[in-house]
Design a protein around this motif. Sequence first.
Motif, PDB file in Angstrom:
ATOM      1  N   LEU A  40       0.830  -1.207   0.000  1.00 42.05           N
ATOM      2  CA  LEU A  40       0.000   0.000   0.000  1.00 42.05           C
ATOM      3  C   LEU A  40       0.867   1.261   0.000  1.00 42.05           C
ATOM      4  O   LEU A  40       0.602   2.198  -0.747  1.00 42.05           O
ATOM      5  CB  LEU A  40      -0.935  -0.009   1.210  1.00 42.05           C
ATOM      6  N   LEU A  85      -3.127  -3.990  -6.370  1.00 40.44           N
ATOM      7  CA  LEU A  85      -3.175  -2.527  -6.404  1.00 40.44           C
ATOM      8  C   LEU A  85      -2.927  -1.971  -7.799  1.00 40.44           C
ATOM      9  O   LEU A  85      -3.526  -0.962  -8.179  1.00 40.44           O
ATOM     10  CB  LEU A  85      -2.167  -1.941  -5.410  1.00 40.44           C
ATOM     11  N   LYS A  93      -7.108  -1.458  -3.262  1.00 34.68           N
ATOM     12  CA  LYS A  93      -6.882  -0.778  -1.987  1.00 34.68           C
ATOM     13  C   LYS A  93      -7.881  -1.253  -0.933  1.00 34.68           C
ATOM     14  O   LYS A  93      -7.516  -1.475   0.220  1.00 34.68           O
ATOM     15  CB  LYS A  93      -6.976   0.731  -2.190  1.00 34.68           C
ATOM     16  N   VAL A 134      -2.121   6.982   3.141  1.00 33.79           N
ATOM     17  CA  VAL A 134      -2.506   5.567   3.196  1.00 33.79           C
ATOM     18  C   VAL A 134      -2.166   4.954   4.552  1.00 33.79           C
ATOM     19  O   VAL A 134      -2.900   4.088   5.038  1.00 33.79           O
ATOM     20  CB  VAL A 134      -1.918   4.722   2.025  1.00 33.79           C
TER      21      VAL A 134
END
Length: 151
Positions: A40, A85, A93, A134
Motif C-alpha cells: 500500500l 493494487l 486498496k 494511506v
Amino acid sequence: MALWDRIKESASSMQAQLEAKKNDLKSGSFRDASMAMCALVAAADGSIDPSERQRVATLISTNDVLRNFPADDLQRRFNAYVDQLTADFAFGKVSVVQEIAKAKKKPAEARAVIQIGIVIGGADGDFDPSEQAVVREACFALDLPPHEFDL
C-alpha cells in the motif's frame, strides 16, 4: 531540524521500537498485514514502477523484524498485494486495507504494522503526503489514532 532529518529520525525510531518487539511479531496476521502495508505504501500514489517495487522488496528482505518469516514467502505476498493494487488501485486498496485490518485483534501487532508502513515510507527520506495518507487510512482500519504516530 530539517524535514529530511525528522523523517529519518522517525523511521529510525520506529525501526528500533519494532526490533524491541521482534519476538512478539510472529503471527500470520502480522506477516500478511505487514506485506499489505508495504504494498500500500509502495503504491500510495496509485502506481508503482519496477525500481520502487525492487527497493521496497529489498527493504522487506533486509528488515530484521521481518526475518521471522521466510523471505521468499514475504516476497510472494508483497507481489500479490502490489498486483492487486496495480490492476485496479481503488478496488485493490479496499482488499489490501481489509487485510491490514485483520491485525487489529492484537494491538501490539497493529501498531507494528503502522510502524512498518512508516519505516517503508520514510526509507527514501521522503515520507510524502500520499504515503502518509494511506498509513493514516490503515490507522483507522486498525482502530489506532493517527496522531499516536504523528500522522
